[in-house]
Enzyme design. Structure first.
Site, PDB file in Angstrom:
ATOM      1  N   GLY A  46       7.256 -23.158   8.275  1.00 43.56           N
ATOM      2  CA  GLY A  46       7.854 -24.322   7.634  1.00 43.56           C
ATOM      3  C   GLY A  46       8.108 -24.045   6.165  1.00 43.56           C
ATOM      4  O   GLY A  46       7.384 -23.274   5.533  1.00 43.56           O
ATOM      5  N   GLN A  51      10.111 -25.162  -2.544  1.00 46.27           N
ATOM      6  CA  GLN A  51       9.392 -23.882  -2.553  1.00 46.27           C
ATOM      7  C   GLN A  51      10.294 -22.710  -2.948  1.00 46.27           C
ATOM      8  O   GLN A  51       9.800 -21.647  -3.302  1.00 46.27           O
ATOM      9  CB  GLN A  51       8.746 -23.613  -1.182  1.00 46.27           C
ATOM     10  CG  GLN A  51       7.579 -24.561  -0.896  1.00 46.27           C
ATOM     11  CD  GLN A  51       6.957 -24.271   0.448  1.00 46.27           C
ATOM     12  OE1 GLN A  51       7.425 -24.740   1.468  1.00 46.27           O
ATOM     13  NE2 GLN A  51       5.905 -23.470   0.460  1.00 46.27           N
ATOM     14  N   CYS A  94      -0.035 -22.067   3.448  1.00 41.00           N
ATOM     15  CA  CYS A  94       1.190 -22.432   2.746  1.00 41.00           C
ATOM     16  C   CYS A  94       1.792 -21.172   2.132  1.00 41.00           C
ATOM     17  O   CYS A  94       1.071 -20.371   1.539  1.00 41.00           O
ATOM     18  CB  CYS A  94       0.862 -23.450   1.658  1.00 41.00           C
ATOM     19  SG  CYS A  94       2.303 -23.999   0.735  1.00 41.00           S
ATOM     20  N   LEU A  95       3.115 -21.006   2.272  1.00 37.48           N
ATOM     21  CA  LEU A  95       3.772 -19.819   1.704  1.00 37.48           C
ATOM     22  C   LEU A  95       3.639 -19.787   0.183  1.00 37.48           C
ATOM     23  O   LEU A  95       3.760 -18.727  -0.421  1.00 37.48           O
ATOM     24  CB  LEU A  95       5.250 -19.797   2.105  1.00 37.48           C
ATOM     25  CG  LEU A  95       5.529 -19.529   3.590  1.00 37.48           C
ATOM     26  CD1 LEU A  95       7.027 -19.614   3.880  1.00 37.48           C
ATOM     27  CD2 LEU A  95       4.987 -18.172   4.020  1.00 37.48           C
ATOM     28  N   HIS A 140       5.140 -31.715   0.288  1.00 41.36           N
ATOM     29  CA  HIS A 140       5.814 -30.852  -0.698  1.00 41.36           C
ATOM     30  C   HIS A 140       6.919 -31.617  -1.430  1.00 41.36           C
ATOM     31  O   HIS A 140       7.108 -31.452  -2.624  1.00 41.36           O
ATOM     32  CB  HIS A 140       6.469 -29.648  -0.012  1.00 41.36           C
ATOM     33  CG  HIS A 140       5.569 -28.455   0.139  1.00 41.36           C
ATOM     34  ND1 HIS A 140       4.987 -27.821  -0.937  1.00 41.36           N
ATOM     35  CD2 HIS A 140       5.163 -27.778   1.234  1.00 41.36           C
ATOM     36  CE1 HIS A 140       4.259 -26.794  -0.498  1.00 41.36           C
ATOM     37  NE2 HIS A 140       4.344 -26.750   0.815  1.00 41.36           N
TER      38      HIS A 140
HETATM   39 ZN   LIG Z   1       3.378 -25.467   2.129  1.00 40.56          ZN
END
Ligand SMILES: [Zn+2]
Length: 183
Positions: A46, A51, A94-95, A140
């Protein structure tokens, strides 16, 4: 194909509240393409537009279980309209906080309204992994990270670690410059 840089904690842009998409036009479709390229390359399941530094309310996702299979999903202007009283615990990552995983408690089921890539209104009732991911990604869009759901002790520890890591390259460069100057 355009793989973009993923913002990493403690980048302040991760705390921005993203703006709704007014119209699903060609520029939004291009951004969604970049998001999928970046998400698959990472790899992750996701991604929220912020991001990659775009404060727009867009989420991409792929929860395909089998390797090699692709199930791309896009949620534009997603909005949580209902959530269950029942809670469940899942391990999240989380990336933007690489290689850090912790259990988070959230509502077990949610209903989310959103626009699809054709700008058409959709609604999904989600449970399991989809419910977890939708809540994580919608967070986010509001500048919230999954570590905000942890104890202050755990959160402070991970923020400190990533803040230190972010400063490290600059320190190493300084050390190299000093070494070079000493020669
Ligand atoms: Zn994330």
């Amino acid at each position: 194909m355009a793989v973009r840089n993923i913002l990493i904690l403690p980048d302040k842009r991760l705390r921005l509240v993203s703006k709704p998409v007014a119209k699903v036009d060609a520029s939004i479709k291009k951004l969604v393409e970049d998001m999928f390229d970046t998400m698959y390359e990472a790899p992750g399941i996701g991604l929220a537009a912020i991001q990659i530094g775009e404060p727009k309310r867009i989420v991409t996702m792929d929860l395909a279980k089998k390797e090699g299979e692709k199930k791309p999903q896009v949620f534009i202007n997603p909005e949580l309209v209902d959530e269950s009283d029942e809670l469940s615990v899942h391990e999240e990552g989380c990336l933007s906080i690489p290689e850090y995983y912790e259990e988070v408690e959230r509502p077990d089921a949610v209903t989310v309204k959103y626009l699809d890539l054709n700008g058409k209104a959709q609604e999904v009732k989600a449970t399991g992994l989809l419910a977890v991911c939708l809540q994580h990604e919608i967070d986010h869009l509001n500048g919230v990270l999954f570590i905000d759901h942890l104890s202050k002790l755990k959160r402070d520890r991970v923020v400190k670690k990533f803040t230190k890591a972010a400063k490290q390259p600059a320190k190493d460069m300084l050390k190299d410059a000093r070494k070079a100057a000493a020669k």
